[in-house]
Write an enzyme that holds these catalytic residues in place. Structure first.
Site, PDB file in Angstrom:
ATOM      1  N   LYS A 117      72.411 -67.332 -21.281  1.00 60.76           N
ATOM      2  CA  LYS A 117      72.495 -66.125 -20.445  1.00 60.76           C
ATOM      3  C   LYS A 117      71.650 -66.278 -19.194  1.00 60.76           C
ATOM      4  O   LYS A 117      70.544 -66.809 -19.243  1.00 60.76           O
ATOM      5  CB  LYS A 117      71.965 -64.920 -21.245  1.00 60.76           C
ATOM      6  CG  LYS A 117      73.025 -64.148 -21.975  1.00 60.76           C
ATOM      7  CD  LYS A 117      72.453 -62.794 -22.293  1.00 60.76           C
ATOM      8  CE  LYS A 117      73.174 -62.019 -23.345  1.00 60.76           C
ATOM      9  NZ  LYS A 117      72.303 -60.959 -23.897  1.00 60.76           N
TER      10      LYS A 117
ATOM     11  N   ARG B 133      66.184 -46.216 -30.660  1.00 64.13           N
ATOM     12  CA  ARG B 133      66.282 -45.052 -29.793  1.00 64.13           C
ATOM     13  C   ARG B 133      67.366 -44.082 -30.242  1.00 64.13           C
ATOM     14  O   ARG B 133      67.234 -42.880 -30.093  1.00 64.13           O
ATOM     15  CB  ARG B 133      66.603 -45.476 -28.350  1.00 64.13           C
ATOM     16  CG  ARG B 133      65.453 -46.059 -27.594  1.00 64.13           C
ATOM     17  CD  ARG B 133      65.928 -46.890 -26.443  1.00 64.13           C
ATOM     18  NE  ARG B 133      66.699 -48.022 -26.927  1.00 64.13           N
ATOM     19  CZ  ARG B 133      67.206 -48.979 -26.148  1.00 64.13           C
ATOM     20  NH1 ARG B 133      67.060 -48.907 -24.855  1.00 64.13           N
ATOM     21  NH2 ARG B 133      67.866 -49.982 -26.685  1.00 64.13           N
TER      22      ARG B 133
ATOM     23  N   SER C 191      66.252 -51.531 -20.648  1.00 62.71           N
ATOM     24  CA  SER C 191      66.157 -52.589 -19.628  1.00 62.71           C
ATOM     25  C   SER C 191      67.396 -52.574 -18.752  1.00 62.71           C
ATOM     26  O   SER C 191      67.311 -52.789 -17.538  1.00 62.71           O
ATOM     27  CB  SER C 191      66.020 -53.956 -20.308  1.00 62.71           C
ATOM     28  OG  SER C 191      64.835 -54.004 -21.049  1.00 62.71           O
TER      29      SER C 191
ATOM     30  N   HIS D 261      59.103 -50.089 -24.257  1.00 67.60           N
ATOM     31  CA  HIS D 261      58.582 -51.266 -24.968  1.00 67.60           C
ATOM     32  C   HIS D 261      57.049 -51.195 -25.062  1.00 67.60           C
ATOM     33  O   HIS D 261      56.473 -51.455 -26.111  1.00 67.60           O
ATOM     34  CB  HIS D 261      58.956 -52.559 -24.224  1.00 67.60           C
ATOM     35  CG  HIS D 261      60.425 -52.858 -24.163  1.00 67.60           C
ATOM     36  ND1 HIS D 261      61.069 -53.218 -23.008  1.00 67.60           N
ATOM     37  CD2 HIS D 261      61.387 -52.869 -25.127  1.00 67.60           C
ATOM     38  CE1 HIS D 261      62.354 -53.445 -23.241  1.00 67.60           C
ATOM     39  NE2 HIS D 261      62.577 -53.228 -24.526  1.00 67.60           N
TER      40      HIS D 261
HETATM   41  P1  ADP Z   1      67.162 -57.168 -27.198  1.00 74.25           P
HETATM   42  O1  ADP Z   1      66.098 -57.898 -27.959  1.00 74.25           O
HETATM   43  O2  ADP Z   1      68.271 -56.682 -28.101  1.00 74.25           O
HETATM   44  O3  ADP Z   1      67.625 -57.882 -25.965  1.00 74.25           O
HETATM   45  P2  ADP Z   1      65.326 -55.459 -25.709  1.00 74.25           P
HETATM   46  O4  ADP Z   1      64.626 -56.639 -25.186  1.00 74.25           O
HETATM   47  O5  ADP Z   1      65.824 -54.485 -24.696  1.00 74.25           O
HETATM   48  O6  ADP Z   1      66.506 -55.803 -26.694  1.00 74.25           O
HETATM   49  O7  ADP Z   1      64.358 -54.624 -26.654  1.00 74.25           O
HETATM   50  C1  ADP Z   1      63.623 -55.187 -27.704  1.00 74.25           C
HETATM   51  C2  ADP Z   1      63.474 -54.145 -28.799  1.00 74.25           C
HETATM   52  O8  ADP Z   1      62.889 -52.950 -28.281  1.00 74.25           O
HETATM   53  C3  ADP Z   1      64.794 -53.708 -29.445  1.00 74.25           C
HETATM   54  O9  ADP Z   1      64.561 -53.515 -30.822  1.00 74.25           O
HETATM   55  C4  ADP Z   1      65.119 -52.397 -28.768  1.00 74.25           C
HETATM   56  O10 ADP Z   1      65.866 -51.537 -29.597  1.00 74.25           O
HETATM   57  C5  ADP Z   1      63.726 -51.838 -28.536  1.00 74.25           C
HETATM   58  N1  ADP Z   1      63.684 -50.919 -27.395  1.00 74.25           N
HETATM   59  C6  ADP Z   1      64.314 -51.040 -26.216  1.00 74.25           C
HETATM   60  N2  ADP Z   1      64.045 -50.001 -25.401  1.00 74.25           N
HETATM   61  C7  ADP Z   1      63.213 -49.180 -26.100  1.00 74.25           C
HETATM   62  C8  ADP Z   1      62.592 -47.915 -25.826  1.00 74.25           C
HETATM   63  N3  ADP Z   1      62.784 -47.261 -24.673  1.00 74.25           N
HETATM   64  N4  ADP Z   1      61.801 -47.370 -26.773  1.00 74.25           N
HETATM   65  C9  ADP Z   1      61.633 -48.013 -27.963  1.00 74.25           C
HETATM   66  N5  ADP Z   1      62.195 -49.195 -28.295  1.00 74.25           N
HETATM   67  C10 ADP Z   1      62.976 -49.773 -27.383  1.00 74.25           C
END
Ligand code: ADP
Length: 165
Positions: free
Chosen positions: A42, A91, A129, A18
């Protein structure tokens, strides 16, 4: 016109993957708004306040990045903060399938907002995550997966758990 990007997510917790996306966005846009979206239905791994604090610590060197917490639709939030685009990270093929349906939802809710996909760097392709949560819950070391301020939030969670037992 100021180019503003909204990067929404659960960020539970915020990972190095992120962070890499935010760093790259900060070079492309005038302002980047990272939004911790809270789902009241959640039970999160880290409380929203701790997630926001961890992200704020991790991005403190980036002058044009701010972190907020919100509930509800990312597209409504995008309009409120004046963002023209909503950013989602990609990813894998699995992400692509999920993210294209999210982007379709955004489009039906607010066609004037564009969804922009940013590919993960190869070295971050396996960081998620959920992986961090699993390793951390098993007592493993996640220091290679999350920024230092997030590590502190996770350590606080352990300390809280110990106090409760
Ligand atoms: P969500 O919003 O679906 O709960 P996350 O909070 O995990 O997902 O991630 C927010 C965004 O960042 C999503 O678009 C996810 O695909 C992207 N993301 C998650 N992990 C990575 C990573 N390692 N590298 C790049 N983008 C990521």
């Amino acid at each position: 016109m100021k180019r503003i990007a909204l990067y929404p997510g659960s960020f539970d917790p915020f990972t190095l993957g992120h962070l890499d996306i935010v760093q790259r966005l900060s070079r492309l846009y005038d302002e980047v708004v990272v939004a911790v979206l809270v789902n009241p239905r959640k039970q999160p791994y880290l409380p929203a306040g701790a997630r926001v604090a961890g992200i704020a610590g991790a991005v403190s060197a980036l002058q044009n990045v701010r972190v907020i917490q919100d509930e509800g639709a990312a597209t409504d939030l995008a309009k409120r903060v004046g963002a023209q685009v909503v950013i989602r990270g990609l990813r894998s093929v699995t992400d692509f399938e999920y993210e294209t349906s999210i982007a379709a939802g955004y489009y039906y809710m607010a066609p004037e907002i564009e969804t922009v996909f940013m590919p993960a760097r190869p070295e971050h392709g396996c960081i998620s995550s959920s992986l961090v949560r699993e390793i951390h819950a098993l007592g493993g070391d996640v220091s290679k997966l999350v920024p230092a301020p997030v590590l502190s939030s996770l350590a606080e969670k352990n300390a809280r758990k110990e106090r409760e037992t």
